[in-house]
Scaffold this motif. Structure first.
Motif, PDB file in Angstrom:
ATOM      1  N   LYS A  21      35.099  32.106  39.301  1.00  0.00           N
ATOM      2  CA  LYS A  21      34.551  30.798  39.669  1.00  0.00           C
ATOM      3  C   LYS A  21      34.337  30.736  41.171  1.00  0.00           C
ATOM      4  CE  LYS A  21      36.945  28.549  35.842  1.00  0.00           C
ATOM      5  NZ  LYS A  21      37.909  27.498  35.456  1.00  0.00           N
ATOM      6  N   MET A  22      33.286  30.041  41.534  1.00  0.00           N
ATOM      7  CA  MET A  22      32.968  29.890  42.955  1.00  0.00           C
ATOM      8  C   MET A  22      33.670  28.656  43.511  1.00  0.00           C
ATOM      9  SD  MET A  22      31.054  32.455  43.364  1.00  0.00           S
ATOM     10  CE  MET A  22      30.447  32.161  45.021  1.00  0.00           C
ATOM     11  N   ILE A  23      34.292  28.767  44.650  1.00  0.00           N
ATOM     12  CA  ILE A  23      34.912  27.631  45.314  1.00  0.00           C
ATOM     13  C   ILE A  23      34.383  27.538  46.740  1.00  0.00           C
ATOM     14  CG2 ILE A  23      37.002  27.656  43.921  1.00  0.00           C
ATOM     15  CD1 ILE A  23      38.408  29.131  46.172  1.00  0.00           C
ATOM     16  N   PHE A  24      34.865  26.618  47.445  1.00  0.00           N
ATOM     17  CA  PHE A  24      34.272  26.278  48.740  1.00  0.00           C
ATOM     18  C   PHE A  24      34.331  27.409  49.747  1.00  0.00           C
ATOM     19  CE2 PHE A  24      32.781  23.503  51.967  1.00  0.00           C
ATOM     20  CZ  PHE A  24      33.506  23.778  53.123  1.00  0.00           C
ATOM     21  N   ILE A  25      35.422  28.163  49.774  1.00  0.00           N
ATOM     22  CA  ILE A  25      35.589  29.171  50.821  1.00  0.00           C
ATOM     23  C   ILE A  25      34.593  30.310  50.701  1.00  0.00           C
ATOM     24  CG2 ILE A  25      37.313  30.521  49.543  1.00  0.00           C
ATOM     25  CD1 ILE A  25      38.741  30.953  52.240  1.00  0.00           C
ATOM     26  N   PHE A  26      34.140  30.611  49.479  1.00  0.00           N
ATOM     27  CA  PHE A  26      33.232  31.741  49.286  1.00  0.00           C
ATOM     28  C   PHE A  26      31.876  31.504  49.948  1.00  0.00           C
ATOM     29  CE2 PHE A  26      36.543  33.490  47.273  1.00  0.00           C
ATOM     30  CZ  PHE A  26      36.741  33.265  45.929  1.00  0.00           C
ATOM     31  N   PRO A  27      31.160  30.390  49.642  1.00  0.00           N
ATOM     32  CA  PRO A  27      29.891  30.185  50.370  1.00  0.00           C
ATOM     33  C   PRO A  27      30.084  30.016  51.864  1.00  0.00           C
ATOM     34  CG  PRO A  27      30.453  28.260  49.046  1.00  0.00           C
ATOM     35  CD  PRO A  27      31.373  29.354  48.628  1.00  0.00           C
ATOM     36  N   ILE A 279      47.287  42.896  44.964  1.00  0.00           N
ATOM     37  CA  ILE A 279      46.945  41.481  44.814  1.00  0.00           C
ATOM     38  C   ILE A 279      47.621  40.891  43.585  1.00  0.00           C
ATOM     39  CG2 ILE A 279      45.031  39.899  44.328  1.00  0.00           C
ATOM     40  CD1 ILE A 279      43.278  41.622  46.089  1.00  0.00           C
ATOM     41  N   SER A 280      47.673  41.659  42.499  1.00  0.00           N
ATOM     42  CA  SER A 280      48.308  41.170  41.275  1.00  0.00           C
ATOM     43  C   SER A 280      49.797  40.925  41.485  1.00  0.00           C
ATOM     44  CB  SER A 280      48.094  42.184  40.150  1.00  0.00           C
ATOM     45  OG  SER A 280      48.631  41.730  38.937  1.00  0.00           O
ATOM     46  N   MET A 290      42.224  35.857  40.739  1.00  0.00           N
ATOM     47  CA  MET A 290      40.768  35.923  40.712  1.00  0.00           C
ATOM     48  C   MET A 290      40.160  35.468  42.022  1.00  0.00           C
ATOM     49  SD  MET A 290      39.481  34.853  36.905  1.00  0.00           S
ATOM     50  CE  MET A 290      40.318  33.273  36.878  1.00  0.00           C
ATOM     51  N   PHE A 291      40.660  34.356  42.562  1.00  0.00           N
ATOM     52  CA  PHE A 291      40.119  33.830  43.806  1.00  0.00           C
ATOM     53  C   PHE A 291      40.332  34.807  44.959  1.00  0.00           C
ATOM     54  CE2 PHE A 291      40.594  29.134  42.354  1.00  0.00           C
ATOM     55  CZ  PHE A 291      39.421  29.262  41.636  1.00  0.00           C
ATOM     56  N   VAL A 292      41.543  35.344  45.053  1.00  0.00           N
ATOM     57  CA  VAL A 292      41.844  36.252  46.152  1.00  0.00           C
ATOM     58  C   VAL A 292      41.019  37.531  46.031  1.00  0.00           C
ATOM     59  CG1 VAL A 292      43.650  37.649  47.221  1.00  0.00           C
ATOM     60  CG2 VAL A 292      44.152  35.318  46.479  1.00  0.00           C
ATOM     61  N   MET A 293      40.921  38.082  44.829  1.00  0.00           N
ATOM     62  CA  MET A 293      40.175  39.320  44.642  1.00  0.00           C
ATOM     63  C   MET A 293      38.697  39.115  44.899  1.00  0.00           C
ATOM     64  SD  MET A 293      40.902  42.427  44.030  1.00  0.00           S
ATOM     65  CE  MET A 293      40.005  43.945  43.813  1.00  0.00           C
ATOM     66  N   TRP A 294      38.138  38.016  44.426  1.00  0.00           N
ATOM     67  CA  TRP A 294      36.714  37.744  44.637  1.00  0.00           C
ATOM     68  C   TRP A 294      36.419  37.554  46.120  1.00  0.00           C
ATOM     69  CZ3 TRP A 294      32.522  38.775  42.285  1.00  0.00           C
ATOM     70  CH2 TRP A 294      31.337  38.116  42.591  1.00  0.00           C
ATOM     71  N   PHE A 295      37.339  36.910  46.816  1.00  0.00           N
ATOM     72  CA  PHE A 295      37.179  36.732  48.267  1.00  0.00           C
ATOM     73  C   PHE A 295      37.083  38.089  48.965  1.00  0.00           C
ATOM     74  CE2 PHE A 295      39.547  36.797  52.291  1.00  0.00           C
ATOM     75  CZ  PHE A 295      38.735  35.998  53.066  1.00  0.00           C
ATOM     76  N   ILE A 301      32.112  44.285  50.143  1.00  0.00           N
ATOM     77  CA  ILE A 301      30.769  44.714  49.767  1.00  0.00           C
ATOM     78  C   ILE A 301      29.780  44.451  50.898  1.00  0.00           C
ATOM     79  CG2 ILE A 301      28.849  44.236  48.194  1.00  0.00           C
ATOM     80  CD1 ILE A 301      30.936  43.816  45.988  1.00  0.00           C
ATOM     81  N   LEU A 302      29.880  43.278  51.514  1.00  0.00           N
ATOM     82  CA  LEU A 302      28.949  42.945  52.592  1.00  0.00           C
ATOM     83  C   LEU A 302      29.136  43.840  53.809  1.00  0.00           C
ATOM     84  CD1 LEU A 302      28.960  39.028  52.519  1.00  0.00           C
ATOM     85  CD2 LEU A 302      27.134  40.566  51.792  1.00  0.00           C
ATOM     86  N   MET A 303      30.360  44.290  54.045  1.00  0.00           N
ATOM     87  CA  MET A 303      30.660  45.080  55.237  1.00  0.00           C
ATOM     88  C   MET A 303      30.699  46.582  54.949  1.00  0.00           C
ATOM     89  SD  MET A 303      31.059  42.635  57.448  1.00  0.00           S
ATOM     90  CE  MET A 303      31.834  43.396  58.863  1.00  0.00           C
ATOM     91  N   SER A 304      30.147  47.009  53.818  1.00  0.00           N
ATOM     92  CA  SER A 304      30.220  48.419  53.434  1.00  0.00           C
ATOM     93  C   SER A 304      28.978  49.218  53.798  1.00  0.00           C
ATOM     94  CB  SER A 304      30.456  48.541  51.918  1.00  0.00           C
ATOM     95  OG  SER A 304      29.329  48.053  51.201  1.00  0.00           O
ATOM     96  N   GLY A 305      27.916  48.559  54.278  1.00  0.00           N
ATOM     97  CA  GLY A 305      26.650  49.247  54.502  1.00  0.00           C
ATOM     98  C   GLY A 305      25.830  49.368  53.247  1.00  0.00           C
TER      99      GLY A 305
END
Length: 372
Positions: A21-27, A279-280, A290-295, A301-305
């Motif tokens: 699920k998407m929450i505020f911190i992700f966007p 994390i588990s 889920m929230f921590v892992m998705w974060f 992924i964004l910082m991997s090139g």
């Protein structure tokens, strides 16, 4: 005993399901990082210039290119082969070779031909870098024409133009799929073999089955190993399916060996599955895990090139990316798939991944609290 634990894990995996699920911190994190990290403008292109002429005109061209903000002259090798070694080891993105009679041909009205050899593993970077360099050379040609006393005529003839030959190394057709498919395999392995372990232990906490394990003589190392082995097997199965689909849909096969990929993927699976178990172990509920892992997945992924070159990021972002294990495995996959790199070419990445694997798995064993 470990056989029955692994059997239990596979049965439990078949019953597991999660809906991120998407929450505020992700966007918020995407809006903060994307304008800096996902910069589509290509800058800081590493350039090797082979000056075979060593004349006044060739030195002026070298200085003009060096003054550009898009290029960073990393070396001035004596021969083209020496410059090509810089491309193969990753210290150079483009080679510019100036011919021996560059100034002489220009003065006598001939058209000197320059060679631009671009590392097209990253097709976008290679194509735009060659275009930028061609534009600078064309501008330099116009400057020389203006400086001519006849303003465009040389001994009754039009002043020559500099011809440019461009070679796209490792990816001649600038096929973007050839650049993206190996990195997408890394993302799939990370999502599957990182998310599932992150939900594993905390799922047993909520179901109450973890208490039954805690009162048995099963050691912490055996317990963690039984948790990891199923995800290693799943990771290899996913990777094999990706190989088949890449060949079937796009006709893409690695220039290197499959065995090298499997060897490095074994280490990488240790990294991401160990990270998921950490994390588990530190999460109290499935939702929290889920929230921590998705974060972390978004950031990694964004910082991997995966989508944009790391060299085009700001210096502080490059330092953060150096702590990202995905960055090193993306380099491994693209090197093997496009350049045909072997085991010895990837020893720095192997050493870094082994450090990450040891760190996360020791942390996973240490952080698992077993009460007997």
């Amino acid at each position: 005993m470990i056989k029955f634990l692994i059997e239990k894990e596979f049965k439990q995996l078949l019953r597991n399901s999660f809906l991120p699920k998407m929450i505020f911190i992700f966007p918020c994190m995407i809006m903060i990082l994307m304008p800096w990290a996902a910069n589509l403008e290509i800058k800081n292109i590493n350039l090797n210039i082979v000056d075979n002429d060593h004349s006044v005109l060739s030195r002026r061209l070298v200085d003009k290119i060096g003054a550009s903000t898009y290029f960073r002259t990393t070396a001035l090798p004596d021969t083209y082969n020496d410059g090509l070694e810089g491309v193969e080891v990753g210290t150079a993105d483009i080679i510019l070779e100036i011919p021996r009679d560059f100034e002489k041909d220009w003065v006598h009205g001939k058209s000197p031909r320059l060679l631009i050899a671009a590392n097209a593993v990253n097709g976008t970077k290679g194509g735009l870098g060659s275009s930028y360099l061609s534009s600078i050379i064309s501008d330099y040609t116009r400057e020389l024409q203006v400086e001519s006393p006849t303003h465009g005529m040389h001994s009754g003839r039009a002043l020559p133009k500099m011809g440019i030959t461009t070679q796209n190394l490792f990816n001649p057709n600038l096929n973007y799929k050839l650049f993206m498919v190996p990195a997408l395999m890394v993302m799939l392995l990370t999502m599957i073999c990182g998310f599932l372990p992150a939900l594993n232990v905390v799922g047993e906490k909520e179901a109450g089955t973890i208490e039954q394990i805690n009162v048995t003589p099963v050691g912490k190392f055996t317990f963690i190993l039984a948790k990891l082995i199923p995800y290693w097997l799943i990771g290899y199965m996913v990777l094999t399916i990706c190989f088949f689909l890449a060949w079937l849909l796009y006709g893409i096969l690695p220039a290197g060996h499959f065995l090298t990929i499997y060897l490095f993927s074994m280490v990488f699976l240790l990294v991401v599955s160990g990270f998921g178990l950490v994390i588990s172990n530190h999460s109290a509920t499935l939702q929290q895990a889920m929230f921590v892992m998705w974060f972390f997945m978004l950031i990694l992924i964004l910082m991997s090139g995966l989508f944009t070159p790391i060299h085009s990021m700001p210096q502080w972002a490059q330092l953060i990316a150096a702590l990202n294990p995905l960055k090193y495995f993306v380099e491994v996959m693209r090197t093997i798939y496009l350049r045909g790199g072997g085991f010895t070419d990837l020893l720095p990445q192997l050493g870094t991944l082994l450090v990450f694997a040891a760190f996360f798995n020791l942390w996973a064993v240490k952080s698992y609290r077993k009460s007997s």
